[in-house]
Design a protein around this motif. Structure first.
Motif, PDB file in Angstrom:
ATOM      1  N   ARG A   1      48.551  -1.480-134.941  1.00  0.00           N
ATOM      2  CA  ARG A   1      47.753  -0.625-135.826  1.00  0.00           C
ATOM      3  C   ARG A   1      48.431  -0.454-137.183  1.00  0.00           C
ATOM      4  N   LEU A   2      49.739  -0.286-137.164  1.00  0.00           N
ATOM      5  CA  LEU A   2      50.472  -0.119-138.410  1.00  0.00           C
ATOM      6  C   LEU A   2      50.333  -1.355-139.289  1.00  0.00           C
ATOM      7  N   ILE A   3      50.507  -2.505-138.718  1.00  0.00           N
ATOM      8  CA  ILE A   3      50.533  -3.741-139.498  1.00  0.00           C
ATOM      9  C   ILE A   3      49.139  -4.283-139.790  1.00  0.00           C
TER      10      ILE A   3
ATOM     11  N   ILE B   1      42.500  -2.413-133.818  1.00  0.00           N
ATOM     12  CA  ILE B   1      42.748  -3.327-132.706  1.00  0.00           C
ATOM     13  C   ILE B   1      41.414  -3.871-132.182  1.00  0.00           C
ATOM     14  N   ALA B   2      40.381  -3.065-132.253  1.00  0.00           N
ATOM     15  CA  ALA B   2      39.067  -3.461-131.752  1.00  0.00           C
ATOM     16  C   ALA B   2      38.550  -4.678-132.511  1.00  0.00           C
ATOM     17  N   LEU B   3      37.792  -5.512-131.820  1.00  0.00           N
ATOM     18  CA  LEU B   3      37.248  -6.726-132.427  1.00  0.00           C
ATOM     19  C   LEU B   3      36.007  -6.469-133.267  1.00  0.00           C
ATOM     20  N   LEU B   4      35.379  -5.328-133.078  1.00  0.00           N
ATOM     21  CA  LEU B   4      34.215  -4.932-133.880  1.00  0.00           C
ATOM     22  C   LEU B   4      34.468  -3.546-134.471  1.00  0.00           C
ATOM     23  N   PRO B   5      34.057  -3.317-135.704  1.00  0.00           N
ATOM     24  CA  PRO B   5      34.313  -2.012-136.325  1.00  0.00           C
ATOM     25  C   PRO B   5      33.582  -0.861-135.625  1.00  0.00           C
ATOM     26  N   CYS B   6      32.460  -1.142-134.990  1.00  0.00           N
ATOM     27  CA  CYS B   6      31.676  -0.079-134.352  1.00  0.00           C
ATOM     28  C   CYS B   6      32.274   0.395-133.024  1.00  0.00           C
TER      29      CYS B   6
ATOM     30  N   SER C   1      35.817   0.636-132.782  1.00  0.00           N
ATOM     31  CA  SER C   1      37.182   1.052-133.106  1.00  0.00           C
ATOM     32  C   SER C   1      37.343   2.557-132.935  1.00  0.00           C
ATOM     33  N   LEU C   2      38.454   2.962-132.325  1.00  0.00           N
ATOM     34  CA  LEU C   2      38.737   4.378-132.125  1.00  0.00           C
ATOM     35  C   LEU C   2      39.259   5.035-133.404  1.00  0.00           C
ATOM     36  N   ASN C   3      40.079   4.319-134.142  1.00  0.00           N
ATOM     37  CA  ASN C   3      40.729   4.893-135.319  1.00  0.00           C
ATOM     38  C   ASN C   3      40.173   4.410-136.647  1.00  0.00           C
ATOM     39  N   PHE C   4      39.384   3.337-136.634  1.00  0.00           N
ATOM     40  CA  PHE C   4      38.876   2.747-137.879  1.00  0.00           C
ATOM     41  C   PHE C   4      37.371   2.482-137.766  1.00  0.00           C
TER      42      PHE C   4
END
Length: 145
Positions: free
Chosen positions: A80-82, A86-91, A93-96
């Motif tokens: 996540r930092l770099i 992590i999720a492959l789709l934006p919809c 994602s937990l944090n993004f």
């Protein structure tokens, strides 16, 4: 896909994890051991230092060390930092989170529902895997166990 930057960050953390509790390591030594371009590694280590994963010491005998024990640094944190999400789709994602432009309704989207399962499985592994785990795994692989 894991970015080269994230892979280099993990490789550097493995080297520093093997060195945990010892004298700081110089960037050049890490770069040479893992065949990482020195300038690129400098940026990566600085980013991880600013996030509190590493600390640095200046001057003679200076270099980088882990700021936490290798078992306390999780792959999910590093990724996540770099790389960000992590999720492959934006919809999913937990944090993004971002909604998908082309999606009519997230509630009935089979693609989204499938990739939530993928995200959850991947997060389970990444949250459960530490730098110490990878170091141990490399030792076992080297022994053929």
């Amino acid at each position: 896909m894991l970015s080269k930057k994230a892979k280099y960050a993990i490789k550097a953390l493995i080297v520093l994890g093997r060195n945990y509790g010892k004298e700081p390591m110089q960037i050049l030594r890490i770069a040479e051991e893992e065949r990482i371009p020195k300038k690129f590694l400098e940026q990566i280590l600085l980013e991880m230092r600013n996030a509190g994963i590493l600390y640095s010491k200046k001057g003679a005998g200076g270099g980088y060390n882990l700021n936490k024990a290798p078992e306390d640094i999780r792959l999910s944190q590093v990724m996540r930092l770099i790389d960000g999400p992590i999720a492959l789709l934006p919809c999913v994602s937990l944090n993004f989170y971002r909604s998908c432009d082309e999606c009519k309704s997230e509630e009935v989207c089979g693609i989204r529902d499938t990739f939530i399962d993928v995200r959850n499985a991947m997060l389970q592994i990444l949250n459960d895997t530490s730098i110490a785990d990878i170091i141990d795994k490399e030792k076992r692989l080297a022994l053929g166990v």
